[in-house]
Design a protein around this motif. Structure first.
Motif, PDB file in Angstrom:
ATOM      1  N   GLY A 225      14.186  33.633  80.508  1.00  0.00           N
ATOM      2  CA  GLY A 225      13.911  32.965  79.244  1.00  0.00           C
ATOM      3  C   GLY A 225      15.125  32.699  78.387  1.00  0.00           C
ATOM      4  O   GLY A 225      15.062  31.877  77.470  1.00  0.00           O
ATOM      5  N   GLU A 226      16.260  33.376  78.637  1.00  0.00           N
ATOM      6  CA  GLU A 226      17.435  33.238  77.782  1.00  0.00           C
ATOM      7  C   GLU A 226      18.698  33.044  78.617  1.00  0.00           C
ATOM      8  O   GLU A 226      18.868  33.671  79.667  1.00  0.00           O
ATOM      9  CB  GLU A 226      17.615  34.490  76.915  1.00  0.00           C
ATOM     10  CG  GLU A 226      16.510  34.719  75.897  1.00  0.00           C
ATOM     11  CD  GLU A 226      16.554  33.741  74.745  1.00  0.00           C
ATOM     12  OE1 GLU A 226      17.637  33.120  74.537  1.00  0.00           O
ATOM     13  OE2 GLU A 226      15.535  33.589  74.050  1.00  0.00           O
ATOM     14  N   ALA A 262      19.315  30.506  81.917  1.00  0.00           N
ATOM     15  CA  ALA A 262      18.146  31.378  82.052  1.00  0.00           C
ATOM     16  C   ALA A 262      17.576  31.262  83.460  1.00  0.00           C
ATOM     17  O   ALA A 262      17.297  30.161  83.939  1.00  0.00           O
ATOM     18  CB  ALA A 262      17.094  30.979  81.026  1.00  0.00           C
ATOM     19  N   GLY A 263      17.447  32.397  84.140  1.00  0.00           N
ATOM     20  CA  GLY A 263      16.928  32.412  85.496  1.00  0.00           C
ATOM     21  C   GLY A 263      17.885  31.869  86.530  1.00  0.00           C
ATOM     22  O   GLY A 263      17.542  31.786  87.713  1.00  0.00           O
ATOM     23  N   GLY A 264      19.105  31.495  86.119  1.00  0.00           N
ATOM     24  CA  GLY A 264      20.082  30.901  87.025  1.00  0.00           C
ATOM     25  C   GLY A 264      21.138  31.889  87.474  1.00  0.00           C
ATOM     26  O   GLY A 264      20.970  33.112  87.377  1.00  0.00           O
ATOM     27  N   THR A 282      35.467  43.708  86.468  1.00  0.00           N
ATOM     28  CA  THR A 282      34.421  44.028  85.508  1.00  0.00           C
ATOM     29  C   THR A 282      33.823  42.730  84.991  1.00  0.00           C
ATOM     30  O   THR A 282      34.554  41.815  84.606  1.00  0.00           O
ATOM     31  CB  THR A 282      34.963  44.848  84.327  1.00  0.00           C
ATOM     32  OG1 THR A 282      35.495  46.086  84.807  1.00  0.00           O
ATOM     33  CG2 THR A 282      33.853  45.154  83.326  1.00  0.00           C
ATOM     34  N   VAL A 283      32.500  42.647  85.006  1.00  0.00           N
ATOM     35  CA  VAL A 283      31.793  41.503  84.451  1.00  0.00           C
ATOM     36  C   VAL A 283      31.266  41.909  83.079  1.00  0.00           C
ATOM     37  O   VAL A 283      30.479  42.853  82.963  1.00  0.00           O
ATOM     38  CB  VAL A 283      30.633  41.057  85.352  1.00  0.00           C
ATOM     39  CG1 VAL A 283      29.923  39.850  84.758  1.00  0.00           C
ATOM     40  CG2 VAL A 283      31.133  40.746  86.760  1.00  0.00           C
ATOM     41  N   HIS A 284      31.700  41.216  82.031  1.00  0.00           N
ATOM     42  CA  HIS A 284      31.231  41.445  80.669  1.00  0.00           C
ATOM     43  C   HIS A 284      30.169  40.398  80.345  1.00  0.00           C
ATOM     44  O   HIS A 284      30.365  39.215  80.630  1.00  0.00           O
ATOM     45  CB  HIS A 284      32.377  41.327  79.671  1.00  0.00           C
ATOM     46  CG  HIS A 284      33.525  42.240  79.926  1.00  0.00           C
ATOM     47  ND1 HIS A 284      33.752  43.381  79.185  1.00  0.00           N
ATOM     48  CD2 HIS A 284      34.530  42.190  80.833  1.00  0.00           C
ATOM     49  CE1 HIS A 284      34.838  43.984  79.619  1.00  0.00           C
ATOM     50  NE2 HIS A 284      35.338  43.275  80.626  1.00  0.00           N
ATOM     51  N   SER A 285      29.076  40.796  79.718  1.00  0.00           N
ATOM     52  CA  SER A 285      28.026  39.834  79.381  1.00  0.00           C
ATOM     53  C   SER A 285      27.262  40.287  78.145  1.00  0.00           C
ATOM     54  O   SER A 285      27.364  41.443  77.723  1.00  0.00           O
ATOM     55  CB  SER A 285      27.063  39.657  80.558  1.00  0.00           C
ATOM     56  OG  SER A 285      26.356  40.855  80.814  1.00  0.00           O
ATOM     57  N   ASP A 286      26.471  39.358  77.575  1.00  0.00           N
ATOM     58  CA  ASP A 286      25.651  39.706  76.414  1.00  0.00           C
ATOM     59  C   ASP A 286      24.192  39.903  76.804  1.00  0.00           C
ATOM     60  O   ASP A 286      23.327  40.031  75.922  1.00  0.00           O
ATOM     61  CB  ASP A 286      25.772  38.642  75.322  1.00  0.00           C
ATOM     62  CG  ASP A 286      25.128  37.320  75.698  1.00  0.00           C
ATOM     63  OD1 ASP A 286      24.893  37.095  76.904  1.00  0.00           O
ATOM     64  OD2 ASP A 286      24.848  36.513  74.787  1.00  0.00           O
ATOM     65  N   GLY A 287      23.912  39.952  78.086  1.00  0.00           N
ATOM     66  CA  GLY A 287      22.564  40.198  78.586  1.00  0.00           C
ATOM     67  C   GLY A 287      22.624  40.760  79.992  1.00  0.00           C
ATOM     68  O   GLY A 287      23.679  40.764  80.628  1.00  0.00           O
TER      69      GLY A 287
END
Length: 425
Positions: A225-226, A262-264, A282-287
């Motif tokens: 969804g995001e 989203a969903g990708g 390292t993978v940084h993300s907000d979700g």
């Protein structure tokens, strides 16, 4: 290093696995002690300059303590699309070399460079343009042109330079290495997106490239969804930013922030070119994301390794066999803290009895650094455990803080598999 290559020489039946093992468990830095080049393409972007072991890091050499480098004619503000006649002045030696780039804060190219002075050129095959020398310069005065970006994506551009004021004796001693940065704002109003807070982490304790072997990071946005914002951070064995070409663009330690729909998903692959470089990712993300690193070679097929959890100590199956059915266990560890630490190791037999103790390496693991070793290369205490036909469990505990780890089982016939890594109870 010598011990590693000696052990590789004994693996005559492994064929093309040689290259893959060296890729996984050796990271190298090439230096040029005669001063012809600053080592590592695009090194000016991550402050490694020429002041590294194997080049001009030696007694009598300096970093920003002797000699100097400065920019000439930089404007107080730049006009988008305008071309400027600029220069560099290097002092302190009898022969000179340099690298210079104009970049945004994420390390991507900002504007266009044009070489003017003889024996200088612009290199732009796999990343941001780098203005550099093609042979030793007799003068420290370098002229060049810079055309400002027509549509700046940030409110300022940074000029970075690393210079070598050498004494011309062909040795890495007595030379002056200097670095300098200067930021120039634009005179135009531009919209700059608000920074994204990337609080989520995925750690991969092994990421490598070179000699025809490719590492590919595949990421999945688990939220349908995001959108998720993310960036990749790569570091070498000493904790410094790692230079790797990803998707055809040279990355100096980290990518810019990108969007995963989203969903990708998102895929970033190295190019397999050049000498071996190895480190961690390292993978940084907000979700929340899910991911895997795929190691691939023309004759090796594909092996996938998932992300590694932060742990205050870990246990993993371990196996080592000599003879025709050769088996080795390789361990890659990344330091999740800025402080260096030692790694205590223990081998336990299948029956639960202690077989040997020691340390993973004689030297501590650098802050934010990375190391990779086979268990038969660990620094085992006396009596050294017999690993000619061993099956059991490996335990590794850092002196403090947390690490992330990947453990691989490598066997004759070019077979490789990742092994489970469990937290110490």
């Amino acid at each position: 290093m010598k011990k590693f290559w000696k052990s590789l020489s004994a693996l005559a039946g492994f064929g093309t696995l040689f290259a893959f093992l060296s890729l996984l468990f050796v990271a190298s830095i090439g230096g040029f002690p005669d001063g012809r080049k600053i080592p590592l393409a695009w090194s000016v972007l991550n402050n490694r300059s020429c002041y590294v072991p194997g080049c001009h890091y030696a007694s009598g050499s300096t970093l920003n303590e002797a000699g100097s480098v400065s920019f000439n004619n930089l404007p107080e503000r730049f006009v988008p699309g305008e071309t400027y006649d600029l220069g560099i002045t290097i002092t302190g030696g009898t022969t000179y070399g340099f690298q210079m780039a104009s970049v945004y804060s994420d390390g991507t190219q900002a504007g266009a460079l044009t070489a003017v002075t003889e024996d200088t050129t612009v290199v732009d095959k796999a990343g941001p343009q780098i203005l550099t020398h093609t042979s030793n310069l007799e003068s420290g005065m370098v002229d060049f042109q810079w055309t400002a970006p027509m549509e700046p994506k940030e409110k300022s551009v940074t000029f970075r330079v690393a210079s070598n004021s050498a004494d011309g004796d062909g040795r890495p001693t007595g030379d002056a290495i200097n670095t300098l940065t200067a930021s120039i704002p634009t005179d135009s109003e531009i919209d700059v997106p608000m920074p994204v807070e990337l609080t989520e982490r995925l750690h991969f304790a092994q990421f490598a490239n070179g000699t025809g072997i490719v590492s590919q990071i595949s990421l999945l946005n688990v939220d349908v969804g995001e959108d998720v914002y993310a960036k990749l951070e790569l570091r070498g064995g000493d904790g410094a930013p790692l230079n790797v070409a990803l998707n055809g663009e040279m990355i100096s330690g980290e990518t810019g922030v990108f969007t995963i729909a989203a969903g990708g998903g998102a895929v970033y692959a190295s190019d397999g070119q050049g000498p071996v470089v190895a480190g961690s990712l390292t993978v940084h993300s907000d979700g929340p994301l899910s991911g895997v690193v795929l190691f691939e070679g023309a004759t090796l097929g594909v092996a996938g390794v998932g992300n590694s959890e932060p742990l205050a100590g870990f246990r993993a199956p371990a196996e080592n066999r000599s003879g025709d059915k050769l088996i080795r266990t390789g361990v890659a560890v990344m330091n999740l803290d800025a402080e260096e630490k030692t790694l205590q190791a223990k081998l336990i037999g299948l029956d639960g009895t202690e077989v040997g103790t020691g340390t993973v390496t004689t030297d501590p693991l650098a802050g934010n650094g990375h190391m990779a070793r086979f268990i038969d290369e660990f620094n085992w205490d006396d009596p050294v455990p017999d690993l000619t036909d061993f099956q059991g469990v490996l335990e590794v505990v850092p002196s403090h803080g947390r690490v992330a780890a990947t453990v691989l089982r490598i066997s004759s016939g070019n077979n490789m598999a990742s092994l489970p890594v469990a937290a110490m109870q």
